[in-house]
Scaffold this motif. Structure first.
Motif, mmCIF file in Angstrom:
data_model
loop_
_atom_site.group_PDB
_atom_site.id
_atom_site.type_symbol
_atom_site.label_atom_id
_atom_site.label_comp_id
_atom_site.label_asym_id
_atom_site.label_seq_id
_atom_site.Cartn_x
_atom_site.Cartn_y
_atom_site.Cartn_z
ATOM 1 N N CYS A 15 46.263 28.512 37.842
ATOM 2 C CA CYS A 15 46.237 29.891 38.341
ATOM 3 C C CYS A 15 47.180 30.785 37.535
ATOM 4 O O CYS A 15 46.826 31.893 37.145
ATOM 5 N N THR A 42 43.397 37.489 40.489
ATOM 6 C CA THR A 42 43.339 36.398 41.456
ATOM 7 C C THR A 42 41.974 36.348 42.127
ATOM 8 O O THR A 42 41.381 35.270 42.278
ATOM 9 N N MET A 46 39.295 33.315 41.890
ATOM 10 C CA MET A 46 38.758 32.651 43.072
ATOM 11 C C MET A 46 37.234 32.724 43.092
ATOM 12 O O MET A 46 36.561 31.754 43.477
ATOM 13 N N CYS A 49 36.002 30.098 40.778
ATOM 14 C CA CYS A 49 36.168 28.761 41.366
ATOM 15 C C CYS A 49 35.095 28.486 42.414
ATOM 16 O O CYS A 49 34.493 27.409 42.438
#
Length: 401
Positions: A15, A42, A46, A49
């Motif tokens: 991250c 961020t 995400m 992901c």
């Protein structure tokens, strides 16, 4: 426990490596921008992901976050706000309550969001359109278009053009008390792309009686054929909009073929028959010397892939591909560009091309500006840069509309 700690450590390291950012020292409200950029990266991380894990499709998380910012059509003491439909396109109307002896001007605003996200319902756009209606005593139309990747080009253009064409009818202009000689089409980012393309089409469409008086383009995306402009190179890891994210959004706009995304990253996505179009986006001649710096122009590799994507050569997707005779029909234009913006050079080249054919152009360039700042002019960020962009845009409209 040790294995879980190791996994957590590796995840945190991943991250941190992904979210690591650098911000130019002259950026206003430096720490606020760092916080905004960190949140944006961020969320993007995400989203990636969740896509790789099969939890969500690409962009679903970002769309959910955007929807949390949506507003209702609430009227206030100055403006009556209503949501309605123009043909099949949702729009939000802002009608000033002030009495007017004459017909009012009108502004049609097309939101940004990389063709994949966004809505006139977002707090920033609702605030901007409400402010425009109040300050200019103007009828304002915010419109929504179908979004990628569920809908590909030309759906976004067609929705925008159809809504504008509907509004320009005599009976609709009379209904809302609009002066047909005082109409502006505006947009930011991908909305700037659509505003430019729609304005080009309206001006040459013989079925449309009333034409556009002004167009206003805020850090617009105006071409998708060359992904290696100086601004792409200098702002590859730019604030809010990175080169990689921009390419991902644009490729989602035109196709679901992932090979196109990879080809665009290498600037190898255009077909052989597109060679003649590069004169319209040749930054070595169209960019002011200040922005060319020491970059060396190299023509992209053509014909590397055999996919068929008409959008790549369509001026409705890349308004910069319009020839000079088409550009001569355009109205007075406002273009705002930002130094720290991956698509900065699209706007700069459009300024040059319009000036070369005699179109009146007002160009504002913000040396410490970055892409998407307009979205952060409302609370909680309340970014001064966003407010400055809003005020420059409104000031130009006030003087020219």
């Amino acid at each position: 426990m040790g294995f879980k700690a190791l996994c957590l450590g590796l995840f945190c390291a991943l991250c941190a490596s992904y979210i690591y950012i650098t911000i130019p020292g002259n950026i206003e409200e430096y720490w606020k921008v760092i916080a905004l950029f960190t949140v944006a990266k961020t969320c993007t991380f995400m989203d990636m992901c969740f896509e790789n894990l099969g939890i969500m499709k690409h962009g679903d998380l970002i769309s959910m976050i955007f929807s949390l910012d949506y507003t209702q059509p609430l009227s206030d003491e100055n403006v009556t706000v209503t949501d309605t439909i123009f043909v099949d396109t949702p729009v939000r109307l802002y009608l000033p309550k002030r009495k007017s002896e004459i017909r009012r001007p009108a502004v049609i605003y097309i939101h940004g969001g990389g063709f994949c996200f966004g809505s006139f319902r977002q707090k920033a756009y609702d605030s901007l359109n409400r402010w425009t209606a109040n300050k200019l005593n103007a009828v304002v139309v915010g419109l929504d278009y179908r979004l990628a990747p569920q809908h590909h080009f030309p759906a976004q253009f067609e929705d925008s053009f159809t809504a504008v064409k509907f509004f320009l009818q005599d009976k609709i202009l009379r209904k809302y008390g609009v002066d047909p000689t005082r109409i502006c089409v505006s947009g930011d980012s991908s909305g700037g792309n659509l505003a430019a393309a729609v304005t080009q089409q309206v001006q040459i469409d013989l079925e449309i009686k009333h034409k556009i008086k002004l167009q206003a383009l805020i850090y617009p995306v105006l071409q998708i054929i060359d992904s290696c402009l100086p601004s792409h190179q200098e702002n590859e890891h730019g604030i809010i909009l990175t080169k990689d994210l921009g390419i991902k959004l644009v490729s989602s706009y035109i196709t679901t073929d992932e090979t196109v995304t990879q080809a665009m990253r290498r600037n190898q996505h255009m077909p052989l028959e597109s060679r003649h179009l590069f004169k319209f986006v040749n930054w070595s001649t169209l960019l002011p010397k200040k922005y060319r710096k020491n970059h060396v122009y190299t023509e992209p590799v053509l014909g590397r892939h055999n996919y068929s994507l008409p959008a790549l050569m369509d001026i409705r997707a890349s308004p910069l591909l319009a020839n000079d005779s088409q550009l001569q029909n355009l109205p007075s234009t406002y273009i705002l560009t930002c130094q720290y913006d991956c698509v900065r050079d699209d706007g700069l080249m459009y300024v040059t091309r319009l000036q070369n054919v005699g179109v009146q152009v007002t160009h504002d360039h913000i040396e410490n500006g970055f892409h998407g700042a307009l979205l952060f002019m409302v609370s909680p960020p309340y970014l001064r840069l966003g407010l400055r962009i809003r005020d420059m845009y409104i000031s130009w409209l006030d003087k020219n509309l």
